[in-house]
Structures are given as structure tokens and as C-alpha cells.
Write a protein that holds these residues in place. Structure first.
Motif, PDB file in Angstrom:
ATOM      1  N   ALA A 240       0.836  -1.204   0.000  1.00  0.00           N
ATOM      2  CA  ALA A 240       0.000   0.000   0.000  1.00  0.00           C
ATOM      3  C   ALA A 240       0.871   1.255   0.000  1.00  0.00           C
ATOM      4  CB  ALA A 240      -0.931  -0.003   1.218  1.00  0.00           C
ATOM      5  N   VAL A 241       1.953   1.227   0.774  1.00  0.00           N
ATOM      6  CA  VAL A 241       2.862   2.380   0.828  1.00  0.00           C
ATOM      7  C   VAL A 241       3.561   2.569  -0.518  1.00  0.00           C
ATOM      8  CG1 VAL A 241       5.018   3.226   1.849  1.00  0.00           C
ATOM      9  CG2 VAL A 241       3.215   2.342   3.326  1.00  0.00           C
TER      10      VAL A 241
ATOM     11  N   ASP B  33       1.499  12.040   1.187  1.00  0.00           N
ATOM     12  CA  ASP B  33       1.590  12.184   2.629  1.00  0.00           C
ATOM     13  C   ASP B  33       0.814  11.010   3.228  1.00  0.00           C
ATOM     14  OD1 ASP B  33       2.309  13.402   4.969  1.00  0.00           O
ATOM     15  OD2 ASP B  33       0.978  15.130   4.749  1.00  0.00           O
ATOM     16  N   ILE B  34       1.519  10.082   3.898  1.00  0.00           N
ATOM     17  CA  ILE B  34       0.887   8.858   4.384  1.00  0.00           C
ATOM     18  C   ILE B  34       0.847   8.844   5.910  1.00  0.00           C
ATOM     19  CG2 ILE B  34       1.077   6.338   4.517  1.00  0.00           C
ATOM     20  CD1 ILE B  34       2.393   6.416   1.739  1.00  0.00           C
ATOM     21  N   PHE B  35      -0.360   8.613   6.430  1.00  0.00           N
ATOM     22  CA  PHE B  35      -0.558   8.407   7.859  1.00  0.00           C
ATOM     23  C   PHE B  35      -0.969   6.959   8.039  1.00  0.00           C
ATOM     24  CE2 PHE B  35      -1.217  12.827   7.020  1.00  0.00           C
ATOM     25  CZ  PHE B  35      -0.575  13.464   8.079  1.00  0.00           C
TER      26      PHE B  35
ATOM     27  N   SER C 199      -3.882  13.386   1.158  1.00  0.00           N
ATOM     28  CA  SER C 199      -3.091  12.436   1.943  1.00  0.00           C
ATOM     29  C   SER C 199      -3.734  11.048   1.918  1.00  0.00           C
ATOM     30  CB  SER C 199      -2.935  12.933   3.385  1.00  0.00           C
ATOM     31  OG  SER C 199      -4.195  13.012   4.018  1.00  0.00           O
ATOM     32  N   VAL C 200      -3.039  10.089   2.504  1.00  0.00           N
ATOM     33  CA  VAL C 200      -3.497   8.707   2.545  1.00  0.00           C
ATOM     34  C   VAL C 200      -3.528   8.261   4.008  1.00  0.00           C
ATOM     35  CG1 VAL C 200      -3.019   6.337   1.804  1.00  0.00           C
ATOM     36  CG2 VAL C 200      -2.424   8.239   0.299  1.00  0.00           C
TER      37      VAL C 200
ATOM     38  N   ARG D 289       3.206   9.185  11.010  1.00  0.00           N
ATOM     39  CA  ARG D 289       3.302   9.864   9.723  1.00  0.00           C
ATOM     40  C   ARG D 289       4.482   9.206   9.030  1.00  0.00           C
ATOM     41  NH1 ARG D 289       2.286  16.202   9.141  1.00  0.00           N
ATOM     42  NH2 ARG D 289       1.948  16.225   6.886  1.00  0.00           N
ATOM     43  N   TYR D 290       4.187   8.410   8.013  1.00  0.00           N
ATOM     44  CA  TYR D 290       5.193   7.566   7.376  1.00  0.00           C
ATOM     45  C   TYR D 290       6.341   8.391   6.819  1.00  0.00           C
ATOM     46  CZ  TYR D 290       7.156   3.658   4.838  1.00  0.00           C
ATOM     47  OH  TYR D 290       8.004   2.681   4.393  1.00  0.00           O
TER      48      TYR D 290
END
Length: 123
Positions: free
Chosen positions: A18-19, A26-28, A64-65, A98-99
Motif C-alpha cells: 500500500a505504501v 503524505d501517508i498516515f 493524503s493517505v 506519519r510515514y
């Protein structure tokens, strides 16, 4: 309409996929213990924290995701060699991170709506 994308994954492999499919965004990521057939996690803190985190998702940045990741059963999570602990350096569930940054809320920090909101709104 939501200005963010929400993805639900199960396990480390699905999380990585998924990442990688969302590079540059912007991935949370929210990590929780697995849920049973009734939708209840074995992790009591995860059960308490999820509505708090979900309640602040309106503050997620545009574009963001949000990845909701179930980390597995309790026995897997307790193994210090599991991929989440070894590779992502998670120390507990629930964890909201927050990745790609050092920003992380762990366990009871996820119960504080103001901390969750700050995570979603501050660069």
C-alpha cells in the motif's frame, strides 16, 4: 467527499504494498491489533483509540493517505522479531505514525484527540 484516501490492509506485506503504490503522498498509518468476527480487536487500547483517531480524520491534509493496518494476532504481535517491530520499529499498538517522518503517537497518546489532530495538521 473526503479529501484523503483511506486504505485498509492486514499484515506487513500488504502494508508495504500500500505504501509503495502511494509513493510521494503524505501517508498516515494507524496500526491496530487484529479484529475478530465481531469487529473487536484483541487490543483494548486499540478499541478505545480507534474512535478518537477516526474523529480527527477530518483534519487529514488534502490528498493524503490514511492506512488502517491490522498487525496480526496477539501471539504474532508479542514476538519481538515480527516485521512491524523489527523493520518499522513499532513498540506498541495502537500506533499512529506519519510515514517517513519521526512523528509517531504510541498507545495512550492515540487516546488524546488534540495530539491526533496535531499529527494530522502540523508539518
Amino acid at each position: 467527499m473526503a479529501q484523503y484516501e483511506e486504505v485498509s490492509v492486514h499484515g506487513y506485506e500488504e502494508f508495504c504494498k500500500a505504501v509503495s503504490e502511494r509513493k510521494g503522498k503524505d501517508i498516515f498509518a494507524y496500526f491496530s491489533g487484529d479484529k475478530d468476527d465481531q469487529g473487536k480487536s484483541w487490543c483494548p487500547d486499540c478499541v478505545t483509540a480507534e474512535p478518537v483517531v477516526r474523529g480527527q480524520m477530518t483534519h487529514l491534509p488534502e490528498g493524503s493517505v490514511f492506512i488502517y493496518c491490522q498487525v496480526g494476532q496477539r501471539a504474532y504481535w508479542k514476538d519481538p522479531k515480527n516485521d512491524f517491530k523489527k523493520t518499522l520499529k513499532l513498540s506498541g499498538v495502537p500506533t499512529l505514525l506519519r510515514y517517513g517522518t519521526p512523528q509517531k503517537l504510541v498507545e495512550d497518546e492515540c487516546l488524546k484527540s488534540e495530539l491526533v489532530r496535531m499529527m494530522f495538521t502540523e508539518d
